[in-house]
Design a protein around this motif. Structure first.
Motif, PDB file in Angstrom:
ATOM      1  N   VAL A 420      32.347  39.516  36.604  1.00 11.21           N
ATOM      2  CA  VAL A 420      32.745  40.326  37.784  1.00 11.21           C
ATOM      3  C   VAL A 420      32.682  40.918  38.833  1.00 11.21           C
ATOM      4  O   VAL A 420      31.035  41.462  38.853  1.00 11.21           O
ATOM      5  CB  VAL A 420      33.644  40.797  36.631  1.00 11.21           C
ATOM      6  CG1 VAL A 420      34.439  40.431  35.872  1.00 11.21           C
ATOM      7  CG2 VAL A 420      33.295  42.049  36.284  1.00 11.21           C
ATOM      8  N   HIS A 424      35.677  45.669  42.624  1.00 14.23           N
ATOM      9  CA  HIS A 424      36.536  44.779  43.731  1.00 14.23           C
ATOM     10  C   HIS A 424      37.418  44.535  42.400  1.00 14.23           C
ATOM     11  O   HIS A 424      37.842  44.419  41.337  1.00 14.23           O
ATOM     12  CB  HIS A 424      35.618  43.600  44.051  1.00 14.23           C
ATOM     13  CG  HIS A 424      35.082  43.846  44.759  1.00 14.23           C
ATOM     14  ND1 HIS A 424      33.788  44.788  44.830  1.00 14.23           N
ATOM     15  CD2 HIS A 424      35.223  42.559  46.200  1.00 14.23           C
ATOM     16  CE1 HIS A 424      33.409  43.913  46.424  1.00 14.23           C
ATOM     17  NE2 HIS A 424      34.143  43.781  47.104  1.00 14.23           N
ATOM     18  N   ARG A 425      38.516  44.320  43.147  1.00 12.54           N
ATOM     19  CA  ARG A 425      39.902  43.045  42.350  1.00 12.54           C
ATOM     20  C   ARG A 425      39.734  41.777  42.679  1.00 12.54           C
ATOM     21  O   ARG A 425      39.758  41.227  43.375  1.00 12.54           O
ATOM     22  CB  ARG A 425      41.492  43.733  42.407  1.00 12.54           C
ATOM     23  CG  ARG A 425      41.278  44.674  42.368  1.00 12.54           C
ATOM     24  CD  ARG A 425      42.671  45.752  42.784  1.00 12.54           C
ATOM     25  NE  ARG A 425      42.872  47.337  41.736  1.00 12.54           N
ATOM     26  CZ  ARG A 425      43.810  47.204  40.578  1.00 12.54           C
ATOM     27  NH1 ARG A 425      43.980  46.489  39.808  1.00 12.54           N
ATOM     28  NH2 ARG A 425      43.548  48.887  40.861  1.00 12.54           N
ATOM     29  N   LEU A 426      40.192  40.909  41.391  1.00 15.92           N
ATOM     30  CA  LEU A 426      40.771  39.588  41.477  1.00 15.92           C
ATOM     31  C   LEU A 426      41.602  39.204  41.815  1.00 15.92           C
ATOM     32  O   LEU A 426      42.895  39.193  41.298  1.00 15.92           O
ATOM     33  CB  LEU A 426      40.326  38.390  40.181  1.00 15.92           C
ATOM     34  CG  LEU A 426      39.926  37.485  40.972  1.00 15.92           C
ATOM     35  CD1 LEU A 426      39.375  36.773  41.309  1.00 15.92           C
ATOM     36  CD2 LEU A 426      39.511  36.813  38.787  1.00 15.92           C
ATOM     37  N   TRP A 453      37.289  37.279  44.852  1.00 10.88           N
ATOM     38  CA  TRP A 453      37.343  39.441  44.919  1.00 10.88           C
ATOM     39  C   TRP A 453      37.463  39.431  46.267  1.00 10.88           C
ATOM     40  O   TRP A 453      36.627  39.633  47.110  1.00 10.88           O
ATOM     41  CB  TRP A 453      36.036  39.437  44.020  1.00 10.88           C
ATOM     42  CG  TRP A 453      35.489  38.790  43.311  1.00 10.88           C
ATOM     43  CD1 TRP A 453      34.819  37.248  42.501  1.00 10.88           C
ATOM     44  CD2 TRP A 453      36.104  39.023  41.761  1.00 10.88           C
ATOM     45  NE1 TRP A 453      35.334  37.479  41.008  1.00 10.88           N
ATOM     46  CE2 TRP A 453      35.980  38.136  40.606  1.00 10.88           C
ATOM     47  CE3 TRP A 453      36.443  40.455  41.298  1.00 10.88           C
ATOM     48  CZ2 TRP A 453      36.021  38.169  39.427  1.00 10.88           C
ATOM     49  CZ3 TRP A 453      37.006  40.986  39.794  1.00 10.88           C
ATOM     50  CH2 TRP A 453      36.647  40.054  39.192  1.00 10.88           C
TER      51      TRP A 453
END
Length: 684
Positions: A420, A424-426, A453
Motif C-alpha cells: 500500500v 493514499h487511498r486506492l 493510488w
C-alpha cells in the motif's frame, strides 16, 4: 505409608457398610463402659478431622461426599447418646469420659453444666446451623438458576473451538455435580438442626428419668439422685454437643466456600494481611482505649501496640512487593519471553499475515488501528458464507519486508504479496469509470482490477468519476478475504473436520453416527468437503451433505464422485447464487458433440476417473469458452457454464486454470421451475 492408604481405600466400601450396621446395633445392644469411652473418643476425633478437612479442601466440590458423611456422623452420635442413656439409667455409670465431662469440665456443678450445655445448643442451633442452612438453600437455588447460562457458555466455547468435546463434557459434569452438591447440602443441613433438637430432648428425658429412677426405684434422696444422674446426664450432653458443634461448624465452612480456591487459613491470612491499614488503624484505636477511665491499661496497650506494629510491617512488605511487581512487569515488557528456538521453528500457522513496520499502526489499537477487529469480522463472515471456521490469523511485523508491504502465507508458504502507499487511498476502476484520474497506477490485489493510488484530497473527484475508493485497511482485509475464499479447501484440515462433525453431532447425531466412521472415515469426509470448498460451495449445511454422501457411500468412496452427490443435494443453494433479478439462469452451454467427446475420453486411473481429452481439443474448448465469457461479462451478466452431471467435474478441471472463478453447473443441479437462458454454446 502409601501401601497402608491403598489397603484402607480398597476396603473403604466394606468399612462404610460395617459402620452403618454398627450404628444400628449400638441402639439395640448394651455396650460396656470401656467400649463406650472409645466410641466417644472416636466421635470427637472424627468431628475434628471433618472440621480440619473442610478448611484444607481447595473448593467445596472436592468434598462432595460431605452430605452423606454428615448423615453418618449424626447417626453415629445419636447412637452413642442412646447407649449412654441406657448405661446411665440402668447402672448410674457411663464410663470415664462421661464422668470427666460431668465433674471436671463443669466443676461438678449441675447448674453450670446445664448453662454451658444450653449455650452450646443455642450457638449450634440458632447461629451456625441456621446460617449454614440458609447459605446452602440460597446456593442451591442460584446454582440451579445459573445452569442454563453455564450450559450455553460451554456450547458457545465448544462451537468457537476454544474447547474440545472432552473439555465440554467435563465442564457439564462439574456443573451437574455442583447443583447436586448444593441441593444435597440444603437437605443435609436439616440433619444438624434435628441433631441439636434431639440433644436437648435427650438431656431433658435423661434428667427427669434419672431423678425418678434414683428416688423411686433405688431409694436415693433427691440430692443423691441429682449428684449421680444429673451430672452424668449433663456430661453426656456436653460430650455429644461438642462434636456436634464441630460438625455444624464444618457444615457452615463447606457451604460458604463457593469462591475459594485454596486452603481456608491461607486465603483468610493472605486476604486480610493484604489490607495493612486495617490492623494499623485497629491497633491505634485499641491502644487509645487505654486512656478510658476504669479500663485496664496494660492489656489494651500491649495488644494495641502489637496489632499496630503488625500493620506497619505489612505496609512495608506490601510496598516492597508492589515495587518488585512493577520491576518484573517492566522487565517482561522490555525483554521477550524466552522460547525454545527449535520448537518455534517447527510451528506452522494455518494463515499468517506478515506486515512491514510502516503498517504496524493499522494493527495497534492504541494508534487507532482496527485491522485486528476487521480480521475477526472476516472470520465470522467466512464462517457464515462457507461454513468453515477459519483458525485465528497470526499477524506480525517482519523486518525483511518493505515498510508498507504485506505478505499472506498459507501454512508457512507465501500465497499473496502486495503493498500500500502511505497517505493514499486506492481508487478502483470497476469497469465503467472515466479514465484520466491522476495518481499512481496499480492493480487491485484481490480481484486484479485496474486501480490508482490517489491522495486523500482527490477522493471526491475519484468518486465523481465512478471509481470505488477504499483505504489501506480495506485493501488488506479484502485481499485477505479473497485469499481465504480461494484457499478454503486447504484451510480445512482433518482436525477442523472433526470439530465440525462434533458440533453437528450435538444437533444431528443420527447423521454423524450413521456415516462416520462406519461408512466413511473423517479423512474421506474431509476430502469431499474440500472438493465443495474448492468450487466455492458452502458446507454450512453439513447435515445435508453428510446424509447425501452417506447414502451413496455404499456404492463408491471416491471423494470427487461423492462431492457430485452432495452438490445435487445442495442444488437449491448452488443455483440460487447465479439467478438474476428475474429468477433466470443465464448460462453458457456445452455442445452435445463436445460433451460426448469428453465423456468418451474418461479413463479410470489409480487416482480416480480423469478426462484424457486431446490437448488440441482441450485448447479449442478453452478458446471458444473465452470468447463467450467475455461476451457475457460485457453484457453485465455473470458467466456460468452448464453441462451434464456425467462430465461436469471433468469440464471444471479442464477450464479452471484459465477461468478459476467460472462456476460450472450440471443440469441436475438446476431446480425444477428455474428458467435457463442460453447465452451461447461452446463448440470447440
Amino acid at each position: 505409608m502409601s501401601g497402608i492408604l491403598q489397603r484402607v481405600l480398597r476396603h473403604a466400601d466394606m468399612a462404610a457398610a460395617l459402620l452403618t450396621v454398627t450404628v444400628v446395633v449400638m441402639m439395640v445392644v448394651p455396650l460396656p463402659p470401656f467400649l463406650l469411652d472409645f466410641l466417644i473418643t472416636i466421635n470427637i476425633a472424627t468431628a475434628l478431622s471433618i472440621l480440619i478437612a473442610t478448611m484444607y479442601v481447595p473448593k467445596a466440590l472436592d468434598f462432595a461426599s460431605f452430605p452423606s458423611l454428615l448423615l453418618m456422623a449424626t447417626l453415629f452420635r445419636l447412637a452413642i447418646n442412646v447407649s449412654v442413656t441406657r448405661l446411665v439409667l440402668l447402672h448410674g455409670d457411663a464410663g470415664g469420659v462421661i464422668h470427666a465431662f460431668g465433674s471436671f469440665v463443669v466443676g461438678g456443678n449441675l447448674v453450670v453444666g446445664l448453662v454451658i450445655f444450653l449455650i452450646l445448643v443455642v450457638i449450634q442451633f440458632a447461629v451456625i446451623t441456621t446460617g449454614a442452612g440458609r447459605v446452602a438453600e440460597v446456593a442451591a437455588r442460584f446454582t440451579l438458576d445459573a445452569m442454563p447460562g453455564k450450559q450455553m457458555a460451554i456450547d458457545a466455547d465448544l462451537n468457537a473451538g476454544l474447547i474440545d468435546e472432552d473439555d465440554a463434557r467435563a465442564r457439564r459434569a462439574e456443573i451437574a455435580r455442583e447443583a447436586d452438591f448444593y441441593g444435597a447440602m440444603d437437605g443435609a443441613s436439616k440433619f444438624v438442626k434435628g441433631d441439636a433438637i434431639a440433644g436437648v430432648v435427650i438431656v431433658l428425658v435423661n434428667l427427669l428419668a434419672g431423678m425418678a429412677i434414683g428416688v423411686v426405684q433405688q431409694g436415693l434422696s433427691i440430692s443423691e439422685a441429682a449428684s449421680t444422674f444429673s451430672l452424668l446426664t449433663v456430661g453426656d450432653g456436653l460430650a455429644a454437643q461438642i462434636p456436634a458443634l464441630l460438625i455444624s461448624t464444618a457444615t457452615g465452612i463447606i457451604v460458604t466456600r463457593s469462591a475459594s480456591s485454596g486452603p481456608l487459613g491461607r486465603e483468610i491470612t493472605y486476604q486480610l494481611l493484604r489490607q495493612p491499614r486495617a490492623p494499623a488503624i485497629a491497633g491505634a484505636v485499641v491502644a487509645g482505649m487505654a486512656i478510658v477511665p476504669g479500663l485496664p491499661k496494660v492489656p489494651f496497650l500491649v495488644v494495641g501496640s502489637i496489632v499496630f506494629l503488625l500493620g506497619r510491617a505489612m505496609q512495608a512488605r506490601v510496598a516492597e512487593d508492589a515495587g518488585l511487581e512493577l520491576e518484573r512487569e517492566s522487565e517482561e515488557r522490555a525483554l521477550p519471553a524466552p522460547v525454545d528456538a527449535g520448537s518455534a521453528a517447527l510451528a506452522v500457522d494455518p494463515l499468517e499475515l506478515a506486515i512491514g513496520f510502516g503498517l504496524v499502526p493499522l494493527v495497534d489499537q492504541a494508534q487507532g488501528g482496527s485491522l485486528l477487529a476487521r480480521v475477526g469480522v472476516v472470520r465470522r463472515q467466512i464462517a457464515a458464507e462457507l461454513g468453515l471456521v477459519v483458525a485465528p490469523v497470526r499477524i506480525h511485523d517482519e523486518a525483511t519486508l518493505d515498510s508498507h508491504e504485506y505478505v499472506l502465507r498459507l501454512r508457512g508458504t507465501e500465497v499473496a504479496r502486495s503493498r500500500v502507499v502511505p497517505g493514499h487511498r486506492l481508487a478502483i476502476d470497476p469497469g465503467g469509470a472515466t479514465p484520466g484520474l491522476a495518481g499512481l497506477p496499480t492493480t487491485e490485489p484481490a480481484f486484479g482490477l485496474p486501480a490508482v493510488w490517489i491522495e486523500e484530497g482527490a477522493r471526491a473527484e475519484a468518486e465523481a468519476l465512478g471509481y470505488t475508493v477504499v483505504d489501506a485497511e480495506s485493501v488488506i482485509v479484502t485481499h485477505l478475504t479473497e485469499t481465504i475464499r480461494r484457499h478454503a479447501d486447504e484451510l480445512l484440515s482433518r482436525q477442523e473436520t472433526r470439530k465440525l462433525l462434533d458440533t453437528l453431532k450435538e444437533e444431528n447425531s443420527a447423521a454423524v453416527d450413521e456415516v462416520v466412521p462406519d461408512r466413511l472415515s473423517v479423512g474421506e469426509v474431509q476430502r469431499v468437503l474440500q472438493c465443495l470448498l474448492r468450487e466455492g460451495v458452502s458446507i454450512r449445511d453439513l447435515g445435508t451433505v453428510l446424509e447425501a454422501i452417506g447414502d451413496r457411500a455404499a456404492l463408491t468412496r471416491d471423494p470427487a464422485a461423492l462431492a457430485e452427490v452432495a452438490r445435487q443435494a445442495l442444488s437449491r443453494q448452488i443455483t440460487g447464487c447465479f439467478l438474476d433479478e428475474e429468477r433466470i439462469l443465464r448460462a453458457i452451454s456445452l455442445d452435445p458433440v463436445l460433451e460426448r467427446e469428453v465423456a468418451e475420453s474418461l479413463t479410470q486411473t489409480m487416482e480416480g476417473e480423469v478426462a484424457a481429452l486431446d490437448p488440441e481439443r482441450a485448447q479449442a474448448l478453452v478458446g471458444s469458452l473465452a470468447e463467450l465469457v467475455e461476451a457475457v461479462t460485457g453484457a453485465g451478466n455473470r458467466p456460468v457454464l452448464i453441462c451434464s452431471s456425467r462430465v461436469r467435474r471433468h469440464v471444471r478441471r479442464l477450464v479452471e486454470h484459465a477461468f478459476p472463478q467460472l462456476p460450472v453447473l450440471s443440469y441436475t443441479e438446476v431446480l425444477p421451475g428455474v428458467r435457463v437462458a442460453t447465452a451461447g454454446t461452446v463448440s470447440g
